[in-house]
Design an enzyme around this catalytic site. Structure first.
Site, short mmCIF file in Angstrom:
data_model
loop_
_atom_site.label_atom_id
_atom_site.label_comp_id
_atom_site.label_asym_id
_atom_site.label_seq_id
_atom_site.Cartn_x
_atom_site.Cartn_y
_atom_site.Cartn_z
CG ASP A 1 -1.98 -1.09 1.19
OD1 ASP A 1 -1.72 -2.14 0.57
OD2 ASP A 1 -3.06 -0.90 1.79
CE LYS B 1 -5.25 2.06 2.66
NZ LYS B 1 -4.12 1.34 3.28
CE LYS C 1 -6.78 -1.30 2.65
NZ LYS C 1 -5.46 -1.88 2.92
#
Length: 318
Positions: free
Chosen positions: A155, A218, A254
């Site tokens: 991430d 995300k 996400k």
């Protein structure tokens, strides 16, 4: 996971044409929040689906091998066995989607999951998380080290300065290099939407991140003052849809930060289903970044099975 998004050449003309109608976005987000949520056995089924989409996360300064170990155990058995047995779901292999930790804890998580005979993925935040304010070379090295330690998902955080000053070419190149450093590990790109200002900037940053080869986009690090909100999700979902229609490549989504209740997780699944379709309500294209959400989902499942609410101490901690 599904076929990866290979990315594409940066199309600045597409980026510059972006205009987002704020009122329409807010109205759409309100509509989705106003939907009647599923009840009874359908609610239990949807909550179990939500569990399989969770990236169970610990990102604290006081993380130790022991609390990472506990997190890994919880991820491999997220809902008490007796509750799953009542629902006839005990043999369906229900786990969370991944365990998400800081780079220095990746090796611990990999070791614990291996010892538990689990094939669960370890995700690591990287690139100077949460601010991303470190030199590019340092950020890239952090990605490489996390992958070396066994992280299968990374991430990354974008350099917000580049998005805020519309340096799209530079942002594209940085994300591209991160993707290269990830190798076979899937890359989720965190936009930190709470720090990007207007929806148009969020949409543009989403597009550039996907063009650069992100497997997921995300919302947040969870450390900003504003994290995942439904309006921002509508904007990002529309960008994902446009990118898919243009390229044929599916990019995951996400939301992270502030997602705490079982009801929240149902609204997020509804939003995915309505905006992007059923496939985006599956773990290969949808993740919930959360640390406390699982406890509330398990309490709701306990209530569905027994007719009463468990005290928190009756359920194993994450």
């Amino acid at each position: 996971m599904s076929d990866r998004n290979p990315g594409m050449e940066l199309d600045l003309e597409w980026v510059s044409r972006v205009r987002v109608n704020t009122q329409a976005v807010l109205k759409r987000a309100q509509q989705i929040q106003g939907r009647k949520l599923v009840k009874k056995q359908w609610e239990a089924a949807w909550l179990l689906r939500a569990v399989t989409c969770i990236d169970l996360t610990t990102l604290a300064g006081d993380d130790t091998p022991s609390n990472v170990h506990r997190l890994c155990l919880k991820a491999t058995q997220p809902v008490r066995y007796d509750l799953l047995k009542e629902l006839d779901m005990h043999d369906k292999g229900i786990t969370t989607a991944a365990v998400c930790v800081y780079p220095s804890r990746v090796a611990d998580a990999v070791k614990f999951l291996k010892a538990a005979n689990s094939s669960l993925a370890v995700a690591s935040v990287a690139t100077g998380f949460p601010a991303g304010q470190t030199p590019l070379e340092t950020r890239l090295e952090e990605v490489r080290l996390a992958v070396q330690d066994g992280a299968r998902e990374i991430d990354i955080v974008i350099n917000r300065t580049l998005a805020l000053s519309a340096q799209w070419e530079a942002l594209y190149q940085e994300i591209r290099q991160c993707r290269e450093a990830c190798g076979d590990a899937h890359m989720k790109t965190i936009l930190a939407v709470g720090e990007l200002g207007p929806f148009t900037t969020v949409y543009k940053a989403s597009l550039v991140a996907m063009m650069a080869g992100s497997d997921f986009i995300k919302t947040s690090t969870g450390k900003e003052t504003t994290n995942a909100t439904y309006p921002v999700a509508v904007v990002m979902a529309r960008a994902i849809r446009d990118y898919f229609l243009r390229t044929g490549h599916k990019v995951g989504f996400k939301p992270a930060g502030g997602i705490r209740t079982a009801k929240d997780s149902l609204v997020w699944l509804t939003l995915m289903k309505e905006e992007l379709g059923d496939e985006w309500a599956e773990p290969h294209l949808f993740r919930l970044g959360a640390s406390t959400l699982l406890a509330d989902i398990e309490r709701q499942i306990y209530h569905h099975v027994t007719g009463r609410y468990a005290a928190y101490q009756e359920l194993p901690l994450a």
